[in-house]
Structures are given as C-alpha cells and as structure tokens.
Design an enzyme around this catalytic site. Sequence first.
Site, PDB file in Angstrom:
ATOM      1  N   TYR A   1     -18.415  30.961  37.569  1.00 15.93           N
ATOM      2  CA  TYR A   1     -17.458  29.846  37.525  1.00 15.93           C
ATOM      3  C   TYR A   1     -17.117  29.461  36.087  1.00 15.93           C
ATOM      4  CZ  TYR A   1     -18.976  29.762  42.343  1.00 15.93           C
ATOM      5  OH  TYR A   1     -19.288  30.133  43.617  1.00 15.93           O
TER       6      TYR A   1
ATOM      7  N   CYS B   1      -6.426  19.966  23.109  1.00 16.63           N
ATOM      8  CA  CYS B   1      -5.982  18.582  22.899  1.00 16.63           C
ATOM      9  C   CYS B   1      -6.292  17.687  24.101  1.00 16.63           C
ATOM     10  CB  CYS B   1      -4.492  18.574  22.618  1.00 16.63           C
ATOM     11  SG  CYS B   1      -4.132  19.571  21.203  1.00 16.63           S
ATOM     12  N   GLU B   2      -7.545  17.510  24.388  1.00 18.73           N
ATOM     13  CA  GLU B   2      -8.007  16.652  25.476  1.00 18.73           C
ATOM     14  C   GLU B   2      -9.339  16.067  25.043  1.00 18.73           C
ATOM     15  OE1 GLU B   2      -6.796  16.395  28.778  1.00 18.73           O
ATOM     16  OE2 GLU B   2      -5.288  17.981  28.706  1.00 18.73           O
TER      17      GLU B   2
ATOM     18  N   GLY C   1     -24.602  29.542  47.939  1.00 19.40           N
ATOM     19  CA  GLY C   1     -25.084  28.227  47.542  1.00 19.40           C
ATOM     20  C   GLY C   1     -26.433  28.165  46.867  1.00 19.40           C
TER      21      GLY C   1
ATOM     22  N   GLY D   1     -22.920  33.676  44.988  1.00 19.90           N
ATOM     23  CA  GLY D   1     -22.106  33.934  43.798  1.00 19.90           C
ATOM     24  C   GLY D   1     -22.952  33.624  42.579  1.00 19.90           C
ATOM     25  N   ARG D   2     -23.162  32.321  42.387  1.00 21.15           N
ATOM     26  CA  ARG D   2     -23.899  31.834  41.218  1.00 21.15           C
ATOM     27  C   ARG D   2     -25.266  32.500  41.057  1.00 21.15           C
ATOM     28  NH1 ARG D   2     -22.739  26.430  39.727  1.00 21.15           N
ATOM     29  NH2 ARG D   2     -22.112  26.144  41.887  1.00 21.15           N
TER      30      ARG D   2
ATOM     31  N   TYR E   1     -17.359  18.917  35.679  1.00 23.61           N
ATOM     32  CA  TYR E   1     -18.483  18.416  36.494  1.00 23.61           C
ATOM     33  C   TYR E   1     -19.546  17.728  35.649  1.00 23.61           C
ATOM     34  CZ  TYR E   1     -16.726  22.397  39.274  1.00 23.61           C
ATOM     35  OH  TYR E   1     -15.956  23.306  39.936  1.00 23.61           O
TER      36      TYR E   1
ATOM     37  N   ARG F   1     -16.706  23.919  32.979  1.00 24.94           N
ATOM     38  CA  ARG F   1     -17.716  23.226  33.798  1.00 24.94           C
ATOM     39  C   ARG F   1     -18.224  21.908  33.193  1.00 24.94           C
ATOM     40  NH1 ARG F   1     -21.977  24.699  35.604  1.00 24.94           N
ATOM     41  NH2 ARG F   1     -21.639  24.172  37.780  1.00 24.94           N
TER      42      ARG F   1
HETATM   43  N1  LLP Z   1     -19.238  30.944  50.263  1.00 24.71           N
HETATM   44  C1  LLP Z   1     -18.345  29.952  50.343  1.00 24.71           C
HETATM   45  C2  LLP Z   1     -17.657  29.715  51.604  1.00 24.71           C
HETATM   46  C3  LLP Z   1     -18.091  29.149  49.220  1.00 24.71           C
HETATM   47  O1  LLP Z   1     -17.221  28.144  49.312  1.00 24.71           O
HETATM   48  C4  LLP Z   1     -18.795  29.406  48.005  1.00 24.71           C
HETATM   49  C5  LLP Z   1     -18.527  28.604  46.813  1.00 24.71           C
HETATM   50  C6  LLP Z   1     -19.699  30.463  47.976  1.00 24.71           C
HETATM   51  C7  LLP Z   1     -19.912  31.205  49.131  1.00 24.71           C
HETATM   52  C8  LLP Z   1     -20.490  30.806  46.758  1.00 24.71           C
HETATM   53  O2  LLP Z   1     -21.290  29.774  46.374  1.00 24.71           O
HETATM   54  P1  LLP Z   1     -22.438  29.997  45.287  1.00 24.71           P
HETATM   55  O3  LLP Z   1     -23.442  30.962  45.857  1.00 24.71           O
HETATM   56  O4  LLP Z   1     -21.810  30.557  44.066  1.00 24.71           O
HETATM   57  O5  LLP Z   1     -22.990  28.653  45.073  1.00 24.71           O
HETATM   58  N2  LLP Z   1     -16.757  25.792  40.613  1.00 24.71           N
HETATM   59  C9  LLP Z   1     -18.007  25.212  41.068  1.00 24.71           C
HETATM   60  C10 LLP Z   1     -18.549  25.937  42.286  1.00 24.71           C
HETATM   61  C11 LLP Z   1     -17.589  25.975  43.443  1.00 24.71           C
HETATM   62  C12 LLP Z   1     -18.182  26.736  44.604  1.00 24.71           C
HETATM   63  C13 LLP Z   1     -17.163  26.968  45.649  1.00 24.71           C
HETATM   64  N3  LLP Z   1     -17.634  27.712  46.767  1.00 24.71           N
HETATM   65  C14 LLP Z   1     -19.003  25.231  39.911  1.00 24.71           C
HETATM   66  O6  LLP Z   1     -18.636  25.645  38.826  1.00 24.71           O
HETATM   67  O7  LLP Z   1     -20.136  24.791  40.073  1.00 24.71           O
END
Ligand code: LLP
Length: 405
Positions: free
Chosen positions: A358, A329-330, A225, A261-262, A302, A298
Amino acid sequence: MIHFQALAEKYDTPLYLYDFDYITTQYNRLKEAFKAKKSLICYAVKANSNLSVIQHLAQLGAGCDCVSIGEVNRALYAGVENYKIIFSGVGKRDDEIREALEKDILMINVESEAELNRVEIQAAELGKQARISIRVNPNIDPQTHPYISTGLHENKFGVDIDTAKRMYIFAKNSDFLDPVGIHFHIGSQLTQLEPIKEASAIVADLVRSLKVLDIDIRFFDIGGGLGIRYEDEELIEPYDYAQAIFSTLTGLDVTIMMEPGRYLSANSGYFLTRVLYEKVNGDKRFVIVDGGMNDLIRPSLYNAHHHIEIIGKGEDEEVSECDVVGPVCESGDFFAKNIALPMTRHNDLLVIHSAGAYCATMSSNYNTRGRVAEVALGGGEDRLIRRRETFEDMIALEKDYLKKD
Ligand code: LLP
C-alpha cells in the site's frame, strides 16, 4: 544486510526496494501453517501490484485476489494461471464482469444481490455459467483502524447472512450461475485472532446450512488482513491462525483460500529518500526530503507509523525532535511527526521501513512528480523492476490534445 547507500547511488532516490527473499519466507510460512488442509493463497494484488512481485509469487504457487479487471489482467500478464484468480470488490462494471467471464477465472466474489443479477445477465449473454462466491458480512468488529475495518454492517462490504442465503438459492436455481465459494474479509492489519475465528465460525455455519439445501461450497475464502509489525504490534502467528480456522470447519471438505497482501509484502519493502535540507520555523525543526506523500501516503492518510532510519549515523549522536516532510504543497505531506533524529545534512539517506504494501500502489503524480523506480533484491542481487517515470511519461496522454493555433 542491505547496502542501502550503494543502492541509492546506483538507482538514485526516491526509490522503492523489495526483498523478494523475504516475500518467499512469508509465503512459505503461511502455506506451511495451512498444510494439513487444501489451501490456496491468492495474493491481494492491491498491496503491491508490480508485475515482478506478482510473477515472483506466482512462481511460488500463489494465485491472485484482484479488485478490478486491470488487476486481473496484471495477474494474467505476470503469469498467474486463470484458474487461480478471483475477482472481488464492492462495485464491478458490466464490461469488467464480462471480461472476467471470458477469461474464465476461478470465481467472481459477489457483494450484493444487484451485482449477482448483473453477473447472471452477463453470463447468460455469453452462454456461460459464472462461478461465483458471495461475500458475507458477519458483523464482527475486527478492532483495527476504522478506515480498514470492513466486517461490520455499517461498512459497505458484503451482505448479511440472510441475504447471502437468498442469493445462494437464487444462484443454484439459475442456469448461468454456479455458486462454488463463500468469502469474508473483516478488515486489514488485524492483530487479534478472536474476531477472525468468530467470523469464520459464522460463515462455516452458513456453509453447513447450505449443504442441507444441496448447495455445495468448495472454496472457503477467509480473506486477507493478517497484521504485520510496523512498530511493536503483537502479531497473530500463522500456525494459530490456521488452527483457529480449522477449528471452525469440522465436517466440511473445502479448499481454504486466503487473500493476504500486507503480510506477504509490507516488510519486504523500503523507501529510500535523501535529505534536501533542514529548516527551523520558530521552535519547530523540519527535515525536508526528496520523497513526498505522492510516493508514500500512509502517514498522511492514516497517520500510519513507518520506522525511519538514517544511514551512517551512530547511536551516540545528539538528537532533537523534528518532522520529516516532503516537498509536496500540502501540510499533510509528512512521513513522521515529532520524532527524535540527529542533525542531518544535504544528501543524507533515510530509509523508511515497511514500505512494501500500500505504498507504491497508492502513489500518484500529484505535483507532477514522476512515480519512483522500484528495485527487487534477491539471492544477493538487485534488479530494476520498474523504471523511474519521466516528464515525457507524465504528459504522454495529454500532449497531443493541446490546441495547435
Ligand atoms: N481481501 C480483501 C477483500 C480486501 O479488501 C483486502 C484489503 C485484502 C484482501 C488484503 O488485505 P491485507 O492482507 O493486505 O490486509 N490502504 C490500506 C489498506 C487497505 C486494505 C484494503 N483491502 C493501508 O495502507 O493500510
């Protein structure tokens, strides 16, 4: 300095580029911040699941957080050790649970009582003890986009404290379950530290109360997160993040696990797309490019902001407002709305920033558009890590089923 023009010529567009040196820097920053305690960074594969990205992180020492057996198998294939893999997610099929148990991964993150029962049944059938952690929903508002907020009771994720306690007691009394971890994740793109600290404090209190029941939690998983800068966001510093978590863990001897992740991959990535042409409808100017929402969704999904740079245009050029749109086509197929750009010409190169998380993973074949190529940059070199999808690739799973008469 990345030579976008040369790379676009070499690999064609649309194209994803990932700077692996940047990923290394981010990984080391986070690891360093937590060095006072035992920690394991489990990269959230969903952010960018290219095998070479996973392999790169595995070589740095990372484990993986996976949300499907497909991701577990990707991580294993890319060289992540099974004892560094965790399997999370709000819904898992029996066959996925079984395979995860057979592959002897570190633990399964369980998100409901019903799921715990399914895990126990699968483990009993295999004659194994399943290592599990339970995802606690601490009912904290993470102050992020509602689609990526997950730590409130109104969200589908995790279980409340009382349920979690019941589940731990159940697991302790089962021959087939071994409760080794605890987990929370309150949302994504977090820029405020306070909600994370609050959540961590709530969950740490639960760990203390479990200790009294002789349930010894060894892995304290703080989820992912950590936010990144797309535009001008104030960011949480890894050091402050670590200190905030440490401050909630007094008296506990746990390995801190994280699932970023991000933070690791988003700003390593660039999406390269070329201008096809411009057009004007009434007063409205459109720059039409060869990439679309199927490649990078994205902004459409969003309303996310991704900085757009035009290569080779000086700062002194006259600009006017336009939408940057793709060929899909959107009406929702756009990368930016009402931004000021200079006039562009056929083949001008646009670079869309923060495209390493993502983006490719959320791409599709919508409009029968092949997924684009991906290239890794590192140590001054570039190398293909996913080839461009061809028409043959796209029909491969269907073509043998056409009626023959
Ligand atoms: N752990 C869990 C349980 C999660 O659900 C997620 C992300 C992460 C870790 C990794 O989160 P990060 O560090 O990347 O923030 N598609 C959306 C983001 C969806 C995130 C889902 N879960 C976007 O493009 O912003």
